[in-house]
Design a protein around this motif. Structure first.
Motif, PDB file in Angstrom:
ATOM      1  N   TYR A 101       0.751  -1.058   0.029  1.00  0.00           N
ATOM      2  CA  TYR A 101      -0.090  -0.033  -0.052  1.00  0.00           C
ATOM      3  C   TYR A 101       0.852   1.104  -0.007  1.00  0.00           C
ATOM      4  O   TYR A 101       0.655   1.998  -0.733  1.00  0.00           O
ATOM      5  N   CYS A 102       1.994   1.401   0.899  1.00  0.00           N
ATOM      6  CA  CYS A 102       2.749   2.610   0.919  1.00  0.00           C
ATOM      7  C   CYS A 102       3.708   2.761  -0.397  1.00  0.00           C
ATOM      8  O   CYS A 102       3.934   3.857  -0.902  1.00  0.00           O
ATOM      9  N   GLY A 103       3.855   1.420  -0.995  1.00  0.00           N
ATOM     10  CA  GLY A 103       4.734   1.571  -2.182  1.00  0.00           C
ATOM     11  C   GLY A 103       3.832   2.427  -3.447  1.00  0.00           C
ATOM     12  O   GLY A 103       4.283   3.264  -3.957  1.00  0.00           O
ATOM     13  N   PHE A 104       2.504   1.982  -3.359  1.00  0.00           N
ATOM     14  CA  PHE A 104       1.726   2.330  -4.395  1.00  0.00           C
ATOM     15  C   PHE A 104       1.415   3.889  -4.120  1.00  0.00           C
ATOM     16  O   PHE A 104       1.310   4.871  -5.078  1.00  0.00           O
ATOM     17  N   ARG A 105       1.226   4.207  -2.707  1.00  0.00           N
ATOM     18  CA  ARG A 105       0.815   5.583  -2.562  1.00  0.00           C
ATOM     19  C   ARG A 105       2.211   6.543  -2.842  1.00  0.00           C
ATOM     20  O   ARG A 105       2.149   7.566  -3.419  1.00  0.00           O
ATOM     21  N   ARG A 106       3.104   5.973  -2.471  1.00  0.00           N
ATOM     22  CA  ARG A 106       4.570   6.547  -2.930  1.00  0.00           C
ATOM     23  C   ARG A 106       4.577   6.844  -4.572  1.00  0.00           C
ATOM     24  O   ARG A 106       5.177   8.105  -4.975  1.00  0.00           O
ATOM     25  N   ALA A 114       4.063   8.244   1.125  1.00  0.00           N
ATOM     26  CA  ALA A 114       3.196   7.068   1.404  1.00  0.00           C
ATOM     27  C   ALA A 114       2.104   7.611   2.323  1.00  0.00           C
ATOM     28  O   ALA A 114       0.966   7.290   2.112  1.00  0.00           O
ATOM     29  N   VAL A 115       2.705   8.362   3.239  1.00  0.00           N
ATOM     30  CA  VAL A 115       1.631   8.825   4.370  1.00  0.00           C
ATOM     31  C   VAL A 115       2.072  10.061   4.598  1.00  0.00           C
ATOM     32  O   VAL A 115       3.155  10.247   4.831  1.00  0.00           O
ATOM     33  N   ALA A 116       1.200  11.316   4.635  1.00  0.00           N
ATOM     34  CA  ALA A 116       1.769  12.475   4.788  1.00  0.00           C
ATOM     35  C   ALA A 116       2.117  12.788   6.070  1.00  0.00           C
ATOM     36  O   ALA A 116       1.884  12.080   7.192  1.00  0.00           O
ATOM     37  N   CYS A 117       3.175  13.682   6.236  1.00  0.00           N
ATOM     38  CA  CYS A 117       4.025  13.763   7.183  1.00  0.00           C
ATOM     39  C   CYS A 117       2.874  15.018   8.054  1.00  0.00           C
ATOM     40  O   CYS A 117       2.706  16.006   7.644  1.00  0.00           O
ATOM     41  N   ARG A 118       2.518  14.531   9.386  1.00  0.00           N
ATOM     42  CA  ARG A 118       1.556  15.403  10.162  1.00  0.00           C
ATOM     43  C   ARG A 118       2.248  15.587  11.634  1.00  0.00           C
ATOM     44  O   ARG A 118       2.659  14.502  12.203  1.00  0.00           O
ATOM     45  N   PRO A 119       2.511  16.730  12.086  1.00  0.00           N
ATOM     46  CA  PRO A 119       3.269  16.860  13.418  1.00  0.00           C
ATOM     47  C   PRO A 119       2.548  15.815  14.644  1.00  0.00           C
ATOM     48  O   PRO A 119       3.195  15.452  15.281  1.00  0.00           O
ATOM     49  N   TRP A 120       1.008  15.903  14.382  1.00  0.00           N
ATOM     50  CA  TRP A 120       0.584  14.986  15.682  1.00  0.00           C
ATOM     51  C   TRP A 120       0.901  13.593  15.363  1.00  0.00           C
ATOM     52  O   TRP A 120       0.713  12.785  16.472  1.00  0.00           O
ATOM     53  N   LEU A 121       0.782  13.236  14.137  1.00  0.00           N
ATOM     54  CA  LEU A 121       1.095  11.823  13.747  1.00  0.00           C
ATOM     55  C   LEU A 121       2.642  11.476  14.050  1.00  0.00           C
ATOM     56  O   LEU A 121       2.975  10.295  14.685  1.00  0.00           O
ATOM     57  N   VAL A 122       3.452  12.439  13.995  1.00  0.00           N
ATOM     58  CA  VAL A 122       4.881  12.089  14.396  1.00  0.00           C
ATOM     59  C   VAL A 122       5.090  11.862  15.944  1.00  0.00           C
ATOM     60  O   VAL A 122       5.723  11.056  16.361  1.00  0.00           O
ATOM     61  N   GLY A 123       4.270  12.669  16.672  1.00  0.00           N
ATOM     62  CA  GLY A 123       4.242  12.757  17.942  1.00  0.00           C
ATOM     63  C   GLY A 123       3.573  11.584  18.648  1.00  0.00           C
ATOM     64  O   GLY A 123       4.235  10.714  19.477  1.00  0.00           O
ATOM     65  N   VAL A 155       6.531  -1.566  14.394  1.00  0.00           N
ATOM     66  CA  VAL A 155       7.453  -1.207  13.209  1.00  0.00           C
ATOM     67  C   VAL A 155       6.715  -0.172  12.479  1.00  0.00           C
ATOM     68  O   VAL A 155       7.567   0.392  11.745  1.00  0.00           O
ATOM     69  N   LEU A 156       5.538  -0.054  12.315  1.00  0.00           N
ATOM     70  CA  LEU A 156       4.848   1.125  11.457  1.00  0.00           C
ATOM     71  C   LEU A 156       5.178   2.393  11.901  1.00  0.00           C
ATOM     72  O   LEU A 156       5.702   3.414  11.287  1.00  0.00           O
ATOM     73  N   ALA A 157       5.375   2.628  13.254  1.00  0.00           N
ATOM     74  CA  ALA A 157       5.545   3.773  13.951  1.00  0.00           C
ATOM     75  C   ALA A 157       7.145   4.103  13.463  1.00  0.00           C
ATOM     76  O   ALA A 157       7.398   5.341  13.472  1.00  0.00           O
ATOM     77  N   ALA A 158       7.704   3.194  13.847  1.00  0.00           N
ATOM     78  CA  ALA A 158       9.301   3.410  13.691  1.00  0.00           C
ATOM     79  C   ALA A 158       9.612   3.615  12.188  1.00  0.00           C
ATOM     80  O   ALA A 158      10.507   4.835  11.939  1.00  0.00           O
ATOM     81  N   ILE A 159       8.724   3.123  11.274  1.00  0.00           N
ATOM     82  CA  ILE A 159       9.165   3.490   9.766  1.00  0.00           C
ATOM     83  C   ILE A 159       8.819   4.728   9.388  1.00  0.00           C
ATOM     84  O   ILE A 159       9.450   5.562   8.663  1.00  0.00           O
ATOM     85  N   TYR A 160       7.490   5.096  10.133  1.00  0.00           N
ATOM     86  CA  TYR A 160       7.045   6.573   9.720  1.00  0.00           C
ATOM     87  C   TYR A 160       8.006   7.729  10.435  1.00  0.00           C
ATOM     88  O   TYR A 160       8.116   8.695   9.644  1.00  0.00           O
ATOM     89  N   LEU A 161       8.585   7.251  11.537  1.00  0.00           N
ATOM     90  CA  LEU A 161       9.565   8.518  12.008  1.00  0.00           C
ATOM     91  C   LEU A 161      10.757   8.567  11.057  1.00  0.00           C
ATOM     92  O   LEU A 161      11.073   9.702  10.763  1.00  0.00           O
ATOM     93  N   PHE A 162      11.395   7.431  10.671  1.00  0.00           N
ATOM     94  CA  PHE A 162      12.463   7.461   9.860  1.00  0.00           C
ATOM     95  C   PHE A 162      11.978   7.988   8.368  1.00  0.00           C
ATOM     96  O   PHE A 162      13.130   8.698   7.776  1.00  0.00           O
TER      97      PHE A 162
END
Length: 412
Positions: free
Chosen positions: A217-222, A228-237, A283-290
């Protein structure tokens, strides 16, 4: 969906994928030698997930580019056969690794004079019921410990055309179906058989397909929109907070707190076979942060020449080499306590071999392109091979020199 032909599709290779795949390969190698000092510093010591979840997610992400564009571009049969061909290669490599594992452990028992080493990583059944176990090995149902991730990956590639067909309808539909299958696998204990033993595979592909599908899914969105997933400050936090909770749970041994929650194990446990939710979210949270690291961060400026990216580009042969070395390491470390010098030599030496092997593979790929390029570009006279031996000379030495000698000297 029109992902395959989207003008926003990202054509360049994202070397961060190869980089993290290379990191995962190194951590898998270290973790597969139990009892060494350096296994205390891999990712599994700082959160709920480990290198396996990262590797499968990245496999799904890369599959969107490797097979998805073909599938969505109208070449469904070609994409399907290409994925199944790769799955077949994985099966062959798995058989090779199982054979090597048997040889290494039998050698270890003879060299060390300690037959009890053959009771490890699932060899007991091989010793006590070899005929039934060989049937299980041939069908990949019986798997030795530390040599059991490739069968799961192969099954995921065999399942890939179904995921791609669902993705053509909608990426959200694909994820919904995948999550439903993941849930049903846990509720009804659906797994592939572990013949001749009871139970199922340690890496249950019916559950792990969700990790793969999320990567897909993330690959297709990319490809579709550049991220893949938009960077949102609240989601990063939120992702950072969850990673901190996971870190504290592991380091302060707070597992019992999670077990006291009045929810099913799938939602609060840490089962690896069925990929419990805490592992998946970690693993999803770690991937999102990096993935959303600051542009000035080293994690945002990974280039092709990065050594770990080089490992990731050749993941299968590097994984196979690392597995063979880790099996030797298991035999050498058998019955020994951690030792700084010995463990450093073993781990650093193994990683160095992985880098040298990857560098050789890079050179070999470049050498093949350089050698085949001029050959592919030359016109070939199909009648030349049928000419008599003296015909070339009859054509005159000037023509022979122009056709053969001068280009050969230029290439030399």
């Amino acid at each position: 969906m029109n992902i395959a032909v989207s003008q926003r599709s990202q054509s360049g290779r994202d070397h961060r994928v190869d980089f993290w795949r290379g990191i995962a390969l190194v951590m898998i190698f270290i973790n597969h030698i139990p009892g060494n000092l350096y296994e205390n510093f891999t990712s599994r010591n700082f959160g709920f997930s480990d290198a396996a979840e990262l590797f499968v997610f990245l496999a799904g992400f890369a599959s969107a580019f490797a097979y998805g564009r073909l599938f969505f571009g109208g070449h469904r049969l070609v994409a399907t056969l290409k994925a199944w061909r790769r799955a077949g290669v994985l099966v062959l490599v798995q058989f090779m690794l199982v054979t090597v594992a048997v040889g290494i452990y039998c050698w270890g028992a003879l060299a060390l004079g300690r037959g009890e080493i053959l009771t490890r990583i699932g060899f007991q059944q091989f010793i006590s019921a070899p005929i039934e176990t060989m049937v299980g090995i041939a069908t990949m149902t019986h798997q030795f410990g530390y040599v059991n991730i490739l069968p799961m990956y192969a099954v995921l590639l065999f399942m890939l055309p179904v995921l791609l067909a669902l993705a053509r309808i909608s990426l959200n539909v694909m994820l919904a179906v995948s999550a439903t299958v993941w849930l049903l696998a846990y509720v009804f204990a659906i797994d592939l058989p572990n013949y001749p033993l009871p139970g199922g595979w340690f890496f249950n592909p019916i559950s792990w397909q969700l990790v793969f599908a999320i990567g897909l899914y993330c690959g297709f969105r990319r490809m579709e929109r550049g991220f893949a997933v938009a960077c949102r400050p609240w989601l990063v936090g939120l992702a950072a907070a969850y990673c901190i909770v996971a870190f504290l749970t592991v380091r302060l041994d707070l597992w019992s707190w999670w077990g006291s929650l009045p929810f099913p194990v799938l939602l609060t446990g840490f089962d690896k076979t069925y990929v419990s939710l805490p592992r998946l979210l970690h693993v999803l949270a770690a991937i999102y942060l990096f993935a959303n690291a600051a542009p000035t961060s080293v994690f945002s400026r990974i280039g092709r020449d990065n050594p770990f990216a080089m490992l990731g580009r050749h993941s299968l042969p590097i994984f196979a080499a690392g597995t063979v070395m880790s099996l030797f390491g298991q035999v050498v470390k058998y019955g020994q306590t951690p030792h700084l010098l010995a463990d450093t030599l073993m781990i650093c030496g193994g990683i160095a071999i992985m880098f040298v092997f990857a560098r050789y593979l890079e050179w070999w790929a470049s050498a093949q392109k350089a050698a085949l390029g001029p050959v592919a570009g030359r016109a070939i006279d199909p009648t030349r091979a049928n000419r008599p031996a003296g015909a070339e000379a009859a054509g005159g030495s000037r023509r022979a020199g122009a056709a053969l000698g001068e280009p050969a000297r230029a290439r030399g």
